[in-house]
Design a protein around this motif. Structure first.
Motif, PDB file in Angstrom:
ATOM      1  N   SER A  63       0.853  -1.185   0.000  1.00  0.00           N
ATOM      2  CA  SER A  63       0.000   0.000   0.000  1.00  0.00           C
ATOM      3  C   SER A  63       0.887   1.233   0.000  1.00  0.00           C
ATOM      4  O   SER A  63       2.095   1.160   0.281  1.00  0.00           O
ATOM      5  CB  SER A  63      -0.917   0.030   1.233  1.00  0.00           C
ATOM      6  OG  SER A  63      -0.159   0.258   2.411  1.00  0.00           O
ATOM      7  N   LEU A  64       0.276   2.359  -0.284  1.00  0.00           N
ATOM      8  CA  LEU A  64       0.982   3.633  -0.159  1.00  0.00           C
ATOM      9  C   LEU A  64       1.438   3.835   1.277  1.00  0.00           C
ATOM     10  O   LEU A  64       2.548   4.337   1.533  1.00  0.00           O
ATOM     11  CB  LEU A  64       0.046   4.757  -0.596  1.00  0.00           C
ATOM     12  CG  LEU A  64       0.496   6.204  -0.393  1.00  0.00           C
ATOM     13  CD1 LEU A  64       1.839   6.461  -1.044  1.00  0.00           C
ATOM     14  CD2 LEU A  64      -0.561   7.154  -0.946  1.00  0.00           C
ATOM     15  N   ASP A  65       0.607   3.429   2.244  1.00  0.00           N
ATOM     16  CA  ASP A  65       0.968   3.581   3.659  1.00  0.00           C
ATOM     17  C   ASP A  65       2.235   2.800   3.989  1.00  0.00           C
ATOM     18  O   ASP A  65       3.072   3.259   4.777  1.00  0.00           O
ATOM     19  CB  ASP A  65      -0.187   3.096   4.547  1.00  0.00           C
ATOM     20  CG  ASP A  65      -1.446   3.940   4.368  1.00  0.00           C
ATOM     21  OD1 ASP A  65      -1.320   5.167   4.293  1.00  0.00           O
ATOM     22  OD2 ASP A  65      -2.540   3.355   4.286  1.00  0.00           O
ATOM     23  N   TRP A  66       2.382   1.595   3.418  1.00  0.00           N
ATOM     24  CA  TRP A  66       3.577   0.767   3.668  1.00  0.00           C
ATOM     25  C   TRP A  66       4.821   1.542   3.198  1.00  0.00           C
ATOM     26  O   TRP A  66       5.820   1.623   3.917  1.00  0.00           O
ATOM     27  CB  TRP A  66       3.463  -0.549   2.908  1.00  0.00           C
ATOM     28  CG  TRP A  66       4.296  -1.694   3.409  1.00  0.00           C
ATOM     29  CD1 TRP A  66       3.856  -2.808   4.060  1.00  0.00           C
ATOM     30  CD2 TRP A  66       5.733  -1.860   3.275  1.00  0.00           C
ATOM     31  NE1 TRP A  66       4.919  -3.652   4.347  1.00  0.00           N
ATOM     32  CE2 TRP A  66       6.070  -3.099   3.876  1.00  0.00           C
ATOM     33  CE3 TRP A  66       6.752  -1.090   2.728  1.00  0.00           C
ATOM     34  CZ2 TRP A  66       7.376  -3.574   3.927  1.00  0.00           C
ATOM     35  CZ3 TRP A  66       8.067  -1.560   2.791  1.00  0.00           C
ATOM     36  CH2 TRP A  66       8.356  -2.792   3.376  1.00  0.00           C
ATOM     37  N   ALA A  67       4.755   2.058   1.981  1.00  0.00           N
ATOM     38  CA  ALA A  67       5.916   2.762   1.423  1.00  0.00           C
ATOM     39  C   ALA A  67       6.300   3.969   2.270  1.00  0.00           C
ATOM     40  O   ALA A  67       7.483   4.179   2.579  1.00  0.00           O
ATOM     41  CB  ALA A  67       5.621   3.195  -0.017  1.00  0.00           C
ATOM     42  N   VAL A  68       5.319   4.758   2.667  1.00  0.00           N
ATOM     43  CA  VAL A  68       5.598   5.948   3.485  1.00  0.00           C
ATOM     44  C   VAL A  68       6.202   5.544   4.820  1.00  0.00           C
ATOM     45  O   VAL A  68       7.209   6.117   5.272  1.00  0.00           O
ATOM     46  CB  VAL A  68       4.305   6.763   3.700  1.00  0.00           C
ATOM     47  CG1 VAL A  68       4.526   7.856   4.750  1.00  0.00           C
ATOM     48  CG2 VAL A  68       3.843   7.384   2.384  1.00  0.00           C
ATOM     49  N   ALA A  69       5.593   4.541   5.464  1.00  0.00           N
ATOM     50  CA  ALA A  69       6.081   4.097   6.769  1.00  0.00           C
ATOM     51  C   ALA A  69       7.520   3.594   6.684  1.00  0.00           C
ATOM     52  O   ALA A  69       8.353   3.903   7.548  1.00  0.00           O
ATOM     53  CB  ALA A  69       5.169   3.010   7.323  1.00  0.00           C
ATOM     54  N   ALA A  70       7.822   2.835   5.642  1.00  0.00           N
ATOM     55  CA  ALA A  70       9.162   2.266   5.499  1.00  0.00           C
ATOM     56  C   ALA A  70      10.207   3.334   5.210  1.00  0.00           C
ATOM     57  O   ALA A  70      11.295   3.347   5.804  1.00  0.00           O
ATOM     58  CB  ALA A  70       9.154   1.220   4.390  1.00  0.00           C
ATOM     59  N   LEU A  71       9.908   4.237   4.294  1.00  0.00           N
ATOM     60  CA  LEU A  71      10.862   5.296   3.966  1.00  0.00           C
ATOM     61  C   LEU A  71      11.104   6.208   5.167  1.00  0.00           C
ATOM     62  O   LEU A  71      12.224   6.700   5.379  1.00  0.00           O
ATOM     63  CB  LEU A  71      10.348   6.106   2.775  1.00  0.00           C
ATOM     64  CG  LEU A  71      10.290   5.348   1.436  1.00  0.00           C
ATOM     65  CD1 LEU A  71       9.561   6.172   0.387  1.00  0.00           C
ATOM     66  CD2 LEU A  71      11.685   4.975   0.957  1.00  0.00           C
ATOM     67  N   ALA A  72      10.073   6.411   5.978  1.00  0.00           N
ATOM     68  CA  ALA A  72      10.224   7.256   7.166  1.00  0.00           C
ATOM     69  C   ALA A  72      11.113   6.604   8.213  1.00  0.00           C
ATOM     70  O   ALA A  72      11.764   7.301   9.006  1.00  0.00           O
ATOM     71  CB  ALA A  72       8.850   7.559   7.764  1.00  0.00           C
ATOM     72  N   ILE A  73      11.150   5.287   8.224  1.00  0.00           N
ATOM     73  CA  ILE A  73      12.043   4.593   9.166  1.00  0.00           C
ATOM     74  C   ILE A  73      13.493   4.983   8.875  1.00  0.00           C
ATOM     75  O   ILE A  73      14.259   5.334   9.786  1.00  0.00           O
ATOM     76  CB  ILE A  73      11.848   3.068   9.070  1.00  0.00           C
ATOM     77  CG1 ILE A  73      10.463   2.680   9.591  1.00  0.00           C
ATOM     78  CG2 ILE A  73      12.943   2.324   9.859  1.00  0.00           C
ATOM     79  CD1 ILE A  73      10.072   1.245   9.296  1.00  0.00           C
ATOM     80  N   SER A  74      13.878   4.935   7.601  1.00  0.00           N
ATOM     81  CA  SER A  74      15.235   5.344   7.229  1.00  0.00           C
ATOM     82  C   SER A  74      15.465   6.817   7.522  1.00  0.00           C
ATOM     83  O   SER A  74      16.544   7.217   7.981  1.00  0.00           O
ATOM     84  CB  SER A  74      15.480   5.067   5.738  1.00  0.00           C
ATOM     85  OG  SER A  74      15.531   3.681   5.484  1.00  0.00           O
ATOM     86  N   TYR A  75      14.457   7.655   7.252  1.00  0.00           N
ATOM     87  CA  TYR A  75      14.593   9.094   7.464  1.00  0.00           C
ATOM     88  C   TYR A  75      14.807   9.425   8.939  1.00  0.00           C
ATOM     89  O   TYR A  75      15.480  10.405   9.283  1.00  0.00           O
ATOM     90  CB  TYR A  75      13.339   9.811   6.949  1.00  0.00           C
ATOM     91  CG  TYR A  75      13.615  11.156   6.331  1.00  0.00           C
ATOM     92  CD1 TYR A  75      13.997  11.252   4.993  1.00  0.00           C
ATOM     93  CD2 TYR A  75      13.502  12.323   7.066  1.00  0.00           C
ATOM     94  CE1 TYR A  75      14.257  12.491   4.414  1.00  0.00           C
ATOM     95  CE2 TYR A  75      13.760  13.561   6.483  1.00  0.00           C
ATOM     96  CZ  TYR A  75      14.152  13.636   5.159  1.00  0.00           C
ATOM     97  OH  TYR A  75      14.418  14.861   4.590  1.00  0.00           O
ATOM     98  N   ALA A  76      14.254   8.580   9.814  1.00  0.00           N
ATOM     99  CA  ALA A  76      14.415   8.783  11.256  1.00  0.00           C
ATOM    100  C   ALA A  76      15.673   8.106  11.789  1.00  0.00           C
ATOM    101  O   ALA A  76      15.904   8.088  13.006  1.00  0.00           O
ATOM    102  CB  ALA A  76      13.184   8.254  11.994  1.00  0.00           C
ATOM    103  N   GLY A  77      16.491   7.552  10.872  1.00  0.00           N
ATOM    104  CA  GLY A  77      17.733   6.903  11.294  1.00  0.00           C
ATOM    105  C   GLY A  77      17.550   5.495  11.804  1.00  0.00           C
ATOM    106  O   GLY A  77      18.467   4.922  12.406  1.00  0.00           O
ATOM    107  N   GLY A  78      16.368   4.898  11.545  1.00  0.00           N
ATOM    108  CA  GLY A  78      16.091   3.551  12.021  1.00  0.00           C
ATOM    109  C   GLY A  78      16.385   2.488  10.973  1.00  0.00           C
ATOM    110  O   GLY A  78      16.883   2.774   9.880  1.00  0.00           O
ATOM    111  N   THR A  79      16.061   1.257  11.320  1.00  0.00           N
ATOM    112  CA  THR A  79      16.262   0.113  10.436  1.00  0.00           C
ATOM    113  C   THR A  79      14.931  -0.573  10.191  1.00  0.00           C
ATOM    114  O   THR A  79      14.207  -0.907  11.138  1.00  0.00           O
ATOM    115  CB  THR A  79      17.249  -0.888  11.059  1.00  0.00           C
ATOM    116  OG1 THR A  79      18.516  -0.244  11.266  1.00  0.00           O
ATOM    117  CG2 THR A  79      17.457  -2.096  10.162  1.00  0.00           C
ATOM    118  N   LEU A  80      14.614  -0.793   8.926  1.00  0.00           N
ATOM    119  CA  LEU A  80      13.366  -1.433   8.535  1.00  0.00           C
ATOM    120  C   LEU A  80      13.449  -2.942   8.729  1.00  0.00           C
ATOM    121  O   LEU A  80      14.411  -3.582   8.295  1.00  0.00           O
ATOM    122  CB  LEU A  80      13.070  -1.119   7.067  1.00  0.00           C
ATOM    123  CG  LEU A  80      11.950  -1.922   6.391  1.00  0.00           C
ATOM    124  CD1 LEU A  80      10.599  -1.587   7.004  1.00  0.00           C
ATOM    125  CD2 LEU A  80      11.955  -1.666   4.879  1.00  0.00           C
TER     126      LEU A  80
END
Length: 499
Positions: A63-80
């Motif tokens: 979903s679009l929500d999956w993509a946004v959530a995943a990309l935001a993990i990297s943007y916050a310095g986290g690991t998917l």
């Protein structure tokens, strides 16, 4: 520009700002809007207490929500940490425990399920601060609005190309899930080389059927979209008629997938109703593909799909893209081989003709498992794939067999040891062994050979027990009861004697 996902997101917004990045039903998001929504979501993660290096698990369909959530993990310095959307709560709980995940994002209600309640019932979730519904993150974003935007950008700036971007889990022959760790530079490198060989541009409309939780959907789907500016259309489930409708309406040009997807299009009685002429690129996996299928995909309609470029590729979780066919390859080459090594990768054959691969896109290693890492990657950097292969004079790879005790059902790897461990938890089962057997629709399905403690135990009860603890594609479809399993002198089950 550094080779990180946050920088790729920023570059896409700058280069393709007003072009659509995603179309998901009635929702459309441009690249600029995607960047803005990712930043707000990343701010929400910071408000929830996410620190640099924290792992965030996503358990949801495309979903679009999956993509946004995943990309935001990297943007916050986290690991998917992606989880298969068809996993049971018990399986997901194992991944959470292995990674000490800080946040868990769930598609609650997917396929009529109660995922959040099931997950809380399956595990104490000791490391988890919050379990959130991925489709209802607006409250989290509202909390993030109180976070200084400069702090969010600083977190994204601090991400290094060598930081771990994602941990993709693949079950092992011991039944213990193994998390393949990949750096930002590797994850983006895979997407870049695949996009170049496929000739993907910002003009392309890309239908992503491959699951986002899989490397094929995430790395050569979501990230290819960022690097090329193409428009992604995520498909949450496989629906042949709905897919043909979307191909026609959205003028889809790129459609990677398993051979069964293309066979389904060609054989569908509904195909004549739809205009599929926009398709130009099809990429399928390492499975042996009938030459006639490739020819029909390339043939002009109505006999075929008239797809200009049909190629196959080979990769695995530990090395996502190793080889790939080229546009000029013949139907026989595409059907019978996985192509030649992509730039940055090399291949050779080891003992027993095992395929060894080395290069830029081999994983960093397995999470918290140096022994398994050392067993998989030798001192010279060669990844031992467990696949038996041949390499022709032109350098094209063909996979012929598997050294590992594994089979593929519906496009997903199934490791019998994992299934056997679950079956042996049943108090009326004394012994169990699982093998893959041919199936017209799934390619292979599981067959369990069971030694009973209670002669009243039925096959339906065995399957029902497995269904409670394993994803549907792992559940054996057949059960055969035996008085004993054939074992050698060391006690290992002789699966060659099972059929």
């Amino acid at each position: 520009m550094s080779d990180t996902i946050p920088d790729a997101l920023r570059a896409a917004a700058a280069a393709y700002g007003d072009r659509p990045a995603y179309v998901d039903g009635d929702r459309t998001l441009t690249h600029a809007q995607l960047h803005a929504l990712v930043r707000r979501t990343a701010a929400g993660y910071l408000a929830a207490g996410v620190k640099t290096g924290d792992r965030i698990l996503v358990w949801a369909p495309n979903s679009l929500d999956w993509a946004v959530a995943a990309l935001a993990i990297s943007y916050a310095g986290g690991t998917l940490v992606p989880a298969n959307s068809r996993y049971t709560a018990h399986e997901v709980a194992t991944l959470i425990e292995r990674t000490s995940a800080r946040l868990v994002l769930v598609a609650d209600g997917f396929l009529g399920g109660t995922q959040i309640a099931d997950l809380r019932g399956a595990s104490p979730l000791e490391s988890v601060a919050e379990v959130l519904d991925i489709a209802a993150l607006d409250e989290l974003r509202s909390r993030g609005d109180a976070v200084d935007p400069a702090a969010v950008e600083a977190r994204a700036d601090a991400v290094s190309p060598d930081d771990v971007a994602d941990i993709m889990f693949t079950s092992g022959t011991t039944g213990q899930p193994k998390g393949a760790m990949t750096a930002h530079r590797q994850t983006l490198g895979v997407a870049r080389v695949w996009g170049r060989l496929g000739g993907i541009t910002a003009e392309d409309q890309y239908l992503v059927i491959a699951p986002f939780f899989h490397t094929f959907g995430y790395k050569v789907g979501i990230l290819v979209g960022l690097l090329t500016g193409c428009t992604l259309h995520p498909a949450p489930t496989y629906d042949p008629v709905g897919m043909m409708q979307l191909i026609q309406d959205a003028r889809i040009t790129v459609l990677p997938g398993a051979p069964a997807i293309y066979q389904g299009l060609l054989d569908s009685p509904e195909r004549g109703r739809f205009d599929l002429s926009s398709l130009r690129l099809a990429v399928t996996g390492a499975t042996m593909v009938p030459v006639v299928l490739i020819e029909r995909m390339r043939a002009d309609a109505p006999a075929g799909l008239a797809i200009d470029q049909v190629v196959t590729a080979f990769g695995q979780t530990e090395a996502v893209v190793v080889t790939m066919c080229r546009k000029e390859d013949t139907a026989e080459t595409v059907a019978h081989t996985c192509g030649s090594p992509v730039p940055g990768m090399e291949i050779r054959l080891g003992e027993q003709d095992e395929l060894l691969v080395r290069g830029d896109y081999v994983m960093l290693g397995y999470l918290d498992d140096p022994e398994a890492t050392a067993a998989a990657i030798d001192e010279d950097g060669w990844l031992h794939t467990g696949d038996v292969a041949t390499i022709d004079r032109a350098g094209n790879l063909t996979i012929t067999d598997r050294l590992k005790d594994m089979y593929i059902s519906g496009g997903f790897n199934v490791y019998p040891a994992e299934v056997e461990q679950q079956l042996l938890r049943h108090d009326r089962i004394a012994d169990a062994a699982v093998i893959g057997v041919p199936d017209d629709r799934m390619g292979e399905v599981g067959k369990a050979f069971v030694v009973r403690r209670d002669p009243a135990l039925t096959a339906d009860e065995v399957i029902a027990f497995a269904s409670e603890r394993l994803a549907k594609f792992k559940v054996p479809r057949q059960v055969e009861f035996r008085d004993a399993l054939p074992r050698n002198l060391s006690g290992k089950v002789q699966k060659v004697d099972l059929s």
